[in-house]
Write a protein that holds these residues in place. Structure first.
Motif, PDB file in Angstrom:
ATOM      1  N   GLU A 238      55.253  61.560  65.925  1.00  0.00           N
ATOM      2  CA  GLU A 238      54.625  61.685  67.250  1.00  0.00           C
ATOM      3  C   GLU A 238      53.114  61.522  67.139  1.00  0.00           C
ATOM      4  O   GLU A 238      52.484  60.851  67.966  1.00  0.00           O
ATOM      5  CB  GLU A 238      54.964  63.051  67.871  1.00  0.00           C
ATOM      6  CG  GLU A 238      54.378  63.230  69.272  1.00  0.00           C
ATOM      7  CD  GLU A 238      54.574  64.640  69.824  1.00  0.00           C
ATOM      8  OE1 GLU A 238      53.918  64.962  70.849  1.00  0.00           O
ATOM      9  OE2 GLU A 238      55.345  65.422  69.232  1.00  0.00           O
ATOM     10  N   LEU A 239      52.543  62.119  66.096  1.00  0.00           N
ATOM     11  CA  LEU A 239      51.116  61.970  65.845  1.00  0.00           C
ATOM     12  C   LEU A 239      50.769  60.492  65.656  1.00  0.00           C
ATOM     13  O   LEU A 239      49.777  59.989  66.207  1.00  0.00           O
ATOM     14  CB  LEU A 239      50.716  62.776  64.601  1.00  0.00           C
ATOM     15  CG  LEU A 239      49.236  62.791  64.209  1.00  0.00           C
ATOM     16  CD1 LEU A 239      48.424  63.669  65.160  1.00  0.00           C
ATOM     17  CD2 LEU A 239      49.056  63.297  62.778  1.00  0.00           C
ATOM     18  N   ALA A 240      51.610  59.788  64.900  1.00  0.00           N
ATOM     19  CA  ALA A 240      51.376  58.371  64.633  1.00  0.00           C
ATOM     20  C   ALA A 240      51.429  57.532  65.908  1.00  0.00           C
ATOM     21  O   ALA A 240      50.606  56.638  66.127  1.00  0.00           O
ATOM     22  CB  ALA A 240      52.401  57.855  63.629  1.00  0.00           C
ATOM     23  N   GLU A 241      52.417  57.840  66.759  1.00  0.00           N
ATOM     24  CA  GLU A 241      52.592  57.074  68.004  1.00  0.00           C
ATOM     25  C   GLU A 241      51.383  57.191  68.919  1.00  0.00           C
ATOM     26  O   GLU A 241      51.050  56.255  69.656  1.00  0.00           O
ATOM     27  CB  GLU A 241      53.845  57.561  68.737  1.00  0.00           C
ATOM     28  CG  GLU A 241      55.150  57.130  68.082  1.00  0.00           C
ATOM     29  CD  GLU A 241      56.351  57.833  68.691  1.00  0.00           C
ATOM     30  OE1 GLU A 241      56.181  58.513  69.740  1.00  0.00           O
ATOM     31  OE2 GLU A 241      57.456  57.725  68.119  1.00  0.00           O
ATOM     32  N   LYS A 242      50.719  58.333  68.881  1.00  0.00           N
ATOM     33  CA  LYS A 242      49.626  58.600  69.816  1.00  0.00           C
ATOM     34  C   LYS A 242      48.246  58.288  69.230  1.00  0.00           C
ATOM     35  O   LYS A 242      47.231  58.463  69.902  1.00  0.00           O
ATOM     36  CB  LYS A 242      49.666  60.072  70.249  1.00  0.00           C
ATOM     37  CG  LYS A 242      50.903  60.439  71.058  1.00  0.00           C
ATOM     38  CD  LYS A 242      50.866  61.904  71.463  1.00  0.00           C
ATOM     39  CE  LYS A 242      52.043  62.263  72.351  1.00  0.00           C
ATOM     40  NZ  LYS A 242      52.025  63.708  72.754  1.00  0.00           N
ATOM     41  N   SER A 243      48.195  57.862  67.962  1.00  0.00           N
ATOM     42  CA  SER A 243      46.909  57.689  67.277  1.00  0.00           C
ATOM     43  C   SER A 243      46.693  56.250  66.847  1.00  0.00           C
ATOM     44  O   SER A 243      47.639  55.543  66.488  1.00  0.00           O
ATOM     45  CB  SER A 243      46.841  58.605  66.043  1.00  0.00           C
ATOM     46  OG  SER A 243      47.076  59.956  66.388  1.00  0.00           O
ATOM     47  N   ASP A 244      45.447  55.825  66.853  1.00  0.00           N
ATOM     48  CA  ASP A 244      45.075  54.507  66.326  1.00  0.00           C
ATOM     49  C   ASP A 244      44.794  54.564  64.828  1.00  0.00           C
ATOM     50  O   ASP A 244      44.830  53.545  64.137  1.00  0.00           O
ATOM     51  CB  ASP A 244      43.829  53.983  67.051  1.00  0.00           C
ATOM     52  CG  ASP A 244      44.071  53.810  68.543  1.00  0.00           C
ATOM     53  OD1 ASP A 244      44.921  52.989  68.904  1.00  0.00           O
ATOM     54  OD2 ASP A 244      43.422  54.523  69.334  1.00  0.00           O
ATOM     55  N   LEU A 245      44.516  55.758  64.334  1.00  0.00           N
ATOM     56  CA  LEU A 245      44.176  55.977  62.925  1.00  0.00           C
ATOM     57  C   LEU A 245      44.507  57.423  62.605  1.00  0.00           C
ATOM     58  O   LEU A 245      44.330  58.303  63.452  1.00  0.00           O
ATOM     59  CB  LEU A 245      42.683  55.696  62.704  1.00  0.00           C
ATOM     60  CG  LEU A 245      42.048  55.945  61.328  1.00  0.00           C
ATOM     61  CD1 LEU A 245      40.833  55.039  61.148  1.00  0.00           C
ATOM     62  CD2 LEU A 245      41.600  57.402  61.141  1.00  0.00           C
ATOM     63  N   ILE A 246      44.980  57.675  61.389  1.00  0.00           N
ATOM     64  CA  ILE A 246      45.275  59.043  60.968  1.00  0.00           C
ATOM     65  C   ILE A 246      44.477  59.376  59.715  1.00  0.00           C
ATOM     66  O   ILE A 246      44.400  58.586  58.774  1.00  0.00           O
ATOM     67  CB  ILE A 246      46.786  59.241  60.715  1.00  0.00           C
ATOM     68  CG1 ILE A 246      47.532  59.191  62.058  1.00  0.00           C
ATOM     69  CG2 ILE A 246      47.061  60.565  60.013  1.00  0.00           C
ATOM     70  CD1 ILE A 246      49.026  59.285  61.938  1.00  0.00           C
ATOM     71  N   THR A 247      43.897  60.566  59.721  1.00  0.00           N
ATOM     72  CA  THR A 247      43.171  61.071  58.558  1.00  0.00           C
ATOM     73  C   THR A 247      43.688  62.475  58.263  1.00  0.00           C
ATOM     74  O   THR A 247      44.397  63.077  59.070  1.00  0.00           O
ATOM     75  CB  THR A 247      41.649  61.082  58.820  1.00  0.00           C
ATOM     76  OG1 THR A 247      40.964  61.477  57.624  1.00  0.00           O
ATOM     77  CG2 THR A 247      41.258  62.046  59.929  1.00  0.00           C
ATOM     78  N   TYR A 248      43.396  62.986  57.086  1.00  0.00           N
ATOM     79  CA  TYR A 248      43.774  64.363  56.784  1.00  0.00           C
ATOM     80  C   TYR A 248      42.530  65.171  56.431  1.00  0.00           C
ATOM     81  O   TYR A 248      41.565  64.653  55.906  1.00  0.00           O
ATOM     82  CB  TYR A 248      44.831  64.453  55.672  1.00  0.00           C
ATOM     83  CG  TYR A 248      44.588  63.620  54.438  1.00  0.00           C
ATOM     84  CD1 TYR A 248      43.711  64.036  53.446  1.00  0.00           C
ATOM     85  CD2 TYR A 248      45.264  62.412  54.242  1.00  0.00           C
ATOM     86  CE1 TYR A 248      43.504  63.284  52.300  1.00  0.00           C
ATOM     87  CE2 TYR A 248      45.067  61.647  53.099  1.00  0.00           C
ATOM     88  CZ  TYR A 248      44.184  62.096  52.136  1.00  0.00           C
ATOM     89  OH  TYR A 248      43.973  61.350  51.002  1.00  0.00           O
ATOM     90  N   GLU A 249      42.583  66.455  56.752  1.00  0.00           N
ATOM     91  CA  GLU A 249      41.391  67.296  56.594  1.00  0.00           C
ATOM     92  C   GLU A 249      41.437  68.171  55.349  1.00  0.00           C
ATOM     93  O   GLU A 249      40.440  68.781  55.006  1.00  0.00           O
ATOM     94  CB  GLU A 249      41.191  68.182  57.843  1.00  0.00           C
ATOM     95  CG  GLU A 249      42.329  69.151  58.104  1.00  0.00           C
ATOM     96  CD  GLU A 249      41.885  70.580  58.283  1.00  0.00           C
ATOM     97  OE1 GLU A 249      40.707  70.822  58.579  1.00  0.00           O
ATOM     98  OE2 GLU A 249      42.735  71.470  58.109  1.00  0.00           O
ATOM     99  N   PHE A 250      42.570  68.253  54.709  1.00  0.00           N
ATOM    100  CA  PHE A 250      42.629  68.963  53.427  1.00  0.00           C
ATOM    101  C   PHE A 250      43.788  68.416  52.621  1.00  0.00           C
ATOM    102  O   PHE A 250      44.707  67.801  53.174  1.00  0.00           O
ATOM    103  CB  PHE A 250      42.719  70.485  53.612  1.00  0.00           C
ATOM    104  CG  PHE A 250      44.053  71.010  54.072  1.00  0.00           C
ATOM    105  CD1 PHE A 250      44.634  72.086  53.429  1.00  0.00           C
ATOM    106  CD2 PHE A 250      44.725  70.460  55.156  1.00  0.00           C
ATOM    107  CE1 PHE A 250      45.867  72.589  53.841  1.00  0.00           C
ATOM    108  CE2 PHE A 250      45.944  70.965  55.587  1.00  0.00           C
ATOM    109  CZ  PHE A 250      46.513  72.028  54.924  1.00  0.00           C
ATOM    110  N   GLU A 251      43.739  68.596  51.290  1.00  0.00           N
ATOM    111  CA  GLU A 251      44.649  67.847  50.429  1.00  0.00           C
ATOM    112  C   GLU A 251      46.017  68.488  50.265  1.00  0.00           C
ATOM    113  O   GLU A 251      46.876  67.919  49.588  1.00  0.00           O
ATOM    114  CB  GLU A 251      44.025  67.597  49.046  1.00  0.00           C
ATOM    115  CG  GLU A 251      43.737  68.825  48.226  1.00  0.00           C
ATOM    116  CD  GLU A 251      42.337  69.373  48.473  1.00  0.00           C
ATOM    117  OE1 GLU A 251      41.750  69.923  47.537  1.00  0.00           O
ATOM    118  OE2 GLU A 251      41.838  69.265  49.607  1.00  0.00           O
TER     119      GLU A 251
END
Length: 384
Positions: free
Chosen positions: A67-80
């Motif tokens: 769902e996050l992917a469908e709504k986003s143009d780019l995905i990043t992460y804030e912690f490993e």
């Protein structure tokens, strides 16, 4: 320089993780014109408070990640510690510039240290241990003191045990083995200080580093970051070169924080990597032309990297749960060059990072004196 897409302002950026780092990425990105969506299991998470929307779901929830992917143009992460498998799935459904490969390396201390060694960069000698007998044999080789750590998980001193006597080996192994993950034991490096350098690398391969920070810890949690670090110009230059080399060899996109031990003879040993904005880079928010959070977005969106020039000496001091009451009581008395950043966490717990204060001054000694005068941290016993 290879061709790579540019993600322009107006796009929606999805953030895996909704903590303070995500919050500060979103705040920096809003000023640039981006929209934000975050995924985190805690309702009204720090990043969720400033994002356009929060998906409340566990980090390993593949359906929520889609769902996050469908709504986003780019995905990043804030912690490993986000789920690398989820990041891998997202790579097939969305644009994840940081990728999952770097996550898999930095989530595992064995893989991380091996990768750094293969670059010819010094790390503390280490051994992988699967049994108490392995640990005893490793200590025979490495000597004491040494540090036993879980290979995965653990932060702010969790998941590790400083071994000083042979009598501690059994208890330490039994305790850390409970996590059910591989263990690693490292020779203790007799360092005089820790420094960290944050490097940025864009999708197109542009690399830039921030000034080195001198880090002071209390109970294994970062207490102060002092910038400029009180090291020679040669040590600072070598620290930056190491960070650049790691960023390039690992093909980082975004930021990577490189923590290093400085020994009495000026040698540098890499301790840990973090493929994201880092606590020791919070000083950049008020003391550099470009903050680490803006730089991270510039890198993953493939915009030209911003200037990392230091505008003023600065000391960053962490505000933990036990400091919150004193901080709020003193808020109207903070000097004009002290910049307060609170993270919006609902529950204030001891040793939990609730915010930080950046104190700018003509010298770092003056900034340290201002922090002492505030008496918020007057019970803190500073140790490395």
């Amino acid at each position: 320089m290879k061709q790579a897409p540019v993600i322009k302002p107006g796009a929606t950026i999805g953030i895996l993780g909704g903590g303070q780092l995500g919050r500060m990425i979103a705040l920096a990105g809003r000023a640039m014109g981006y929209r934000f969506l975050t995924m985190d299991p805690t309702p009204d998470a720090p990043c969720g408070q400033v994002a356009d929307e929060q998906i409340v779901a566990a980090y390993d929830d593949a359906q929520a990640a889609l769902e996050l992917a469908e709504k986003s143009d780019l995905i990043t992460y804030e912690f490993e510690n986000v789920d690398a498998t989820v990041a891998e799935i997202l790579e097939t459904k969305s644009f994840v510039p940081q990728g999952s490969r770097l996550l898999r390396i930095t989530q595992n201390r064995i893989k991380e240290k091996t990768a750094i060694q293969e670059m010819g960069i010094p790390v503390a000698p280490f051994r992988v241990v699967a049994s108490l007998q392995d640990l005893e044999a490793a200590i025979e080789e490495l000597g004491l003191p040494a540090v036993l750590k879980t290979a995965t998980g653990g932060y702010d001193g969790k998941g590790q045990w400083v071994l000083r006597k042979h009598e501690e080996l059994g208890q330490a192994f039994a305790e850390l083995s409970k996590a059910g993950v591989e263990l690693i034991v490292e020779q203790f490096v007799p360092f005089t200080m820790e420094v960290s350098v944050i490097a940025a690398r864009s999708l197109s391969g542009e690399v830039s580093t921030f000034p080195a920070a001198e880090n002071v810890h209390v109970n294994n949690i970062l207490h102060l970051s002092i910038v400029p670090a009180r090291v020679s110009a040669d040590i600072e230059l070598r620290a930056k070169q190491i960070a650049e080399q790691i960023a390039e060899k690992l093909e980082v996109v975004g930021l990577i924080a490189v923590e290093m031990f400085v020994t009495a003879d000026g040698s540098l040993y890499v301790n840990e990597l973090a493929p994201r904005p880092h606590n020791s880079g919070h000083y950049t928010m008020d003391a550099c032309v470009t903050s680490q959070f803006e730089q991270h977005l510039r890198a993953v969106c493939n915009l030209p990297l911003g200037s990392t020039r230091l505008l003023s000496p600065v000391v960053m001091v962490n505000i933990l749960g036990e400091h919150m009451d004193a901080t709020l009581a003193m808020v109207e008395k903070l000097p004009p060059t002290a910049k307060l950043h609170l993270y919006g966490k609902k529950e204030s717990k001891e040793k939990r990072k609730m915010g930080h204060l950046n104190v700018l001054a003509a010298t770092t000694e003056e900034a340290l004196a201002i922090i002492d005068d505030l008496q918020i941290w007057n019970k803190v016993e500073v140790t490395q």
